[in-house]
Every structure is written in structure tokens, then in C-alpha cells.
Design a protein around this motif. Structure first.
Motif, PDB file in Angstrom:
ATOM      1  N   LYS A  27      -5.222   1.744   7.052  1.00 57.10           N
ATOM      2  CA  LYS A  27      -5.359   0.303   7.281  1.00 57.10           C
ATOM      3  C   LYS A  27      -4.229  -0.522   6.665  1.00 57.10           C
ATOM      4  O   LYS A  27      -4.222  -1.731   6.787  1.00 57.10           O
ATOM      5  N   ASP A  28      -3.284   0.118   6.009  1.00 57.20           N
ATOM      6  CA  ASP A  28      -2.172  -0.591   5.373  1.00 57.20           C
ATOM      7  C   ASP A  28      -1.307  -1.249   6.450  1.00 57.20           C
ATOM      8  O   ASP A  28      -0.829  -0.582   7.367  1.00 57.20           O
ATOM      9  N   ASP A  29      -1.115  -2.555   6.349  1.00 56.39           N
ATOM     10  CA  ASP A  29      -0.330  -3.290   7.345  1.00 56.39           C
ATOM     11  C   ASP A  29       1.125  -2.849   7.375  1.00 56.39           C
ATOM     12  O   ASP A  29       1.784  -2.956   8.402  1.00 56.39           O
ATOM     13  N   ARG A  30       1.626  -2.359   6.256  1.00 57.24           N
ATOM     14  CA  ARG A  30       3.022  -1.923   6.215  1.00 57.24           C
ATOM     15  C   ARG A  30       3.262  -0.719   7.112  1.00 57.24           C
ATOM     16  O   ARG A  30       4.352  -0.553   7.657  1.00 57.24           O
ATOM     17  N   VAL A  31       2.250   0.114   7.283  1.00 56.56           N
ATOM     18  CA  VAL A  31       2.404   1.291   8.141  1.00 56.56           C
ATOM     19  C   VAL A  31       2.561   0.865   9.595  1.00 56.56           C
ATOM     20  O   VAL A  31       3.254   1.512  10.370  1.00 56.56           O
ATOM     21  N   GLY A  32       1.992  -0.260   9.966  1.00 54.09           N
ATOM     22  CA  GLY A  32       2.118  -0.764  11.327  1.00 54.09           C
ATOM     23  C   GLY A  32       3.393  -1.545  11.576  1.00 54.09           C
ATOM     24  O   GLY A  32       3.632  -2.006  12.686  1.00 54.09           O
ATOM     25  N   ALA A  33       4.248  -1.701  10.548  1.00 56.31           N
ATOM     26  CA  ALA A  33       5.480  -2.480  10.707  1.00 56.31           C
ATOM     27  C   ALA A  33       6.443  -1.817  11.680  1.00 56.31           C
ATOM     28  O   ALA A  33       7.179  -2.488  12.392  1.00 56.31           O
ATOM     29  N   GLY A  34       6.460  -0.501  11.726  1.00 48.74           N
ATOM     30  CA  GLY A  34       7.300   0.241  12.665  1.00 48.74           C
ATOM     31  C   GLY A  34       6.452   1.259  13.396  1.00 48.74           C
ATOM     32  O   GLY A  34       5.405   1.674  12.911  1.00 48.74           O
ATOM     33  N   MET A  35       6.883   1.639  14.570  1.00 50.27           N
ATOM     34  CA  MET A  35       6.144   2.646  15.325  1.00 50.27           C
ATOM     35  C   MET A  35       6.379   4.006  14.664  1.00 50.27           C
ATOM     36  O   MET A  35       7.516   4.446  14.526  1.00 50.27           O
ATOM     37  N   ALA A  64      11.692   0.706   6.074  1.00 54.65           N
ATOM     38  CA  ALA A  64      11.477   0.745   4.624  1.00 54.65           C
ATOM     39  C   ALA A  64      10.040   0.352   4.276  1.00 54.65           C
ATOM     40  O   ALA A  64       9.398   0.995   3.436  1.00 54.65           O
ATOM     41  N   GLU A  65       9.527  -0.684   4.928  1.00 53.18           N
ATOM     42  CA  GLU A  65       8.148  -1.110   4.681  1.00 53.18           C
ATOM     43  C   GLU A  65       7.158  -0.020   5.078  1.00 53.18           C
ATOM     44  O   GLU A  65       6.181   0.232   4.370  1.00 53.18           O
ATOM     45  N   THR A  66       7.419   0.616   6.203  1.00 48.00           N
ATOM     46  CA  THR A  66       6.526   1.674   6.668  1.00 48.00           C
ATOM     47  C   THR A  66       6.513   2.843   5.697  1.00 48.00           C
ATOM     48  O   THR A  66       5.448   3.386   5.379  1.00 48.00           O
ATOM     49  N   MET A  67       7.686   3.231   5.195  1.00 46.27           N
ATOM     50  CA  MET A  67       7.734   4.327   4.226  1.00 46.27           C
ATOM     51  C   MET A  67       7.001   3.962   2.939  1.00 46.27           C
ATOM     52  O   MET A  67       6.309   4.799   2.355  1.00 46.27           O
ATOM     53  N   GLU A  68       7.121   2.718   2.501  1.00 42.71           N
ATOM     54  CA  GLU A  68       6.382   2.275   1.310  1.00 42.71           C
ATOM     55  C   GLU A  68       4.877   2.363   1.556  1.00 42.71           C
ATOM     56  O   GLU A  68       4.122   2.804   0.690  1.00 42.71           O
ATOM     57  N   GLY A  69       4.447   1.938   2.737  1.00 47.03           N
ATOM     58  CA  GLY A  69       3.027   2.020   3.076  1.00 47.03           C
ATOM     59  C   GLY A  69       2.532   3.453   3.130  1.00 47.03           C
ATOM     60  O   GLY A  69       1.427   3.767   2.668  1.00 47.03           O
ATOM     61  N   LEU A  70       3.348   4.342   3.686  1.00 41.95           N
ATOM     62  CA  LEU A  70       2.957   5.752   3.752  1.00 41.95           C
ATOM     63  C   LEU A  70       2.884   6.369   2.362  1.00 41.95           C
ATOM     64  O   LEU A  70       1.964   7.136   2.060  1.00 41.95           O
TER      65      LEU A  70
END
Length: 128
Positions: A27-35, A64-70
Motif C-alpha cells: 500500500k506504500d504510495d512510493r511503490v506506485g510512483a513508477g511502473m 528512486a522513490e519506488t526503490m525507497e518504498g520497496l
């Protein structure tokens, strides 16, 4: 020590489960920042470590945001894997960004540039 067939099966199962988690459960929004898509999973021979390679489509900032979320969701992913898979111990999970698609695209672009700079010689035909 697990045999290579078991390691391969566990790897493909982790890939499938993490892909499902990316679609529905994280559910982390950062993971949805990139496909995001899971390209490969490397599992150690003792099934204690899993490196999950992901390809992220988007801008540098979105990647970068997606990797932080992951990275922040690794404990959730490990816990979910332990619930979904029947293993004695769930593996330590590490996310790594896979740049192979970008490198492949760059190579194709460079090859096309080379092809465009070489003049075509007339009179040469391809024979089969």
C-alpha cells in the motif's frame, strides 16, 4: 542444502508472489510512483536469501522513490512470503533495481546509430 530444482521452483514462486503483492498488497504510495515489474529472483542455495530484481519505468525521481518504498516494505514482503509459502524459514529479502532493459535499449540505439553512419554500398546483394 537444497538442490537446484528446488531453488529454481522457490525462485519462480517468490517471483509470482511478489508480483502479486506489488499489484494488490503493498500500500506504500512510493511503490506506485513508477511502473514496477519483477524481472528475476536469485535465491541462495540454502534458501535463506532472496535478491529480487525489479524493473522500474518512470523518471529518475520516480525510480528512486519506488526503490525507497520497496526497501521500506521488505519486512512486509518477507512476512507475507512466510504466510504464502511453506518453507521452514522465510528468506531474507533484498530489492535491487534491474537496469538490463535500459542497457539493452541503449545498445539497440547505438547499433542503429552505427548502421545509419555506414554508407550502403550499391551493387551488393544478400544471397541466401
Amino acid at each position: 542444502m537444497a538442490n537446484s530444482r528446488r531453488v529454481s521452483r522457490v525462485s519462480s514462486l517468490i517471483k509470482r508472489e511478489v508480483s502479486q503483492m506489488l499489484l494488490h498488497d503493498i500500500k506504500d504510495d512510493r511503490v506506485g510512483a513508477g511502473m514496477v515489474s519483477v524481472t528475476e529472483v536469485d535465491v541462495s542455495g540454502d534458501l535463506q536469501h532472496a535478491t529480487i530484481f525489479v524493473s522500474i519505468y518512470g523518471s529518475e525521481q520516480a525510480q528512486a522513490e519506488t526503490m525507497e518504498g520497496l526497501k521500506s516494505s521488505t519486512s512486509f514482503v518477507r512476512r507475507e512470503l512466510s504466510h504464502r509459502m511453506r518453507l521452514r524459514r522465510s528468506p531474507e529479502v533484498v530489492f535491487r533495481q534491474d537496469h538490463s532493459l535500459e542497457r539493452g535499449d541503449r545498445m539497440v540505439h547505438l547499433l542503429n546509430q552505427i548502421k545509419d553512419t555506414i554508407p550502403e554500398e550499391e551493387g551488393i546483394t544478400e544471397e541466401e
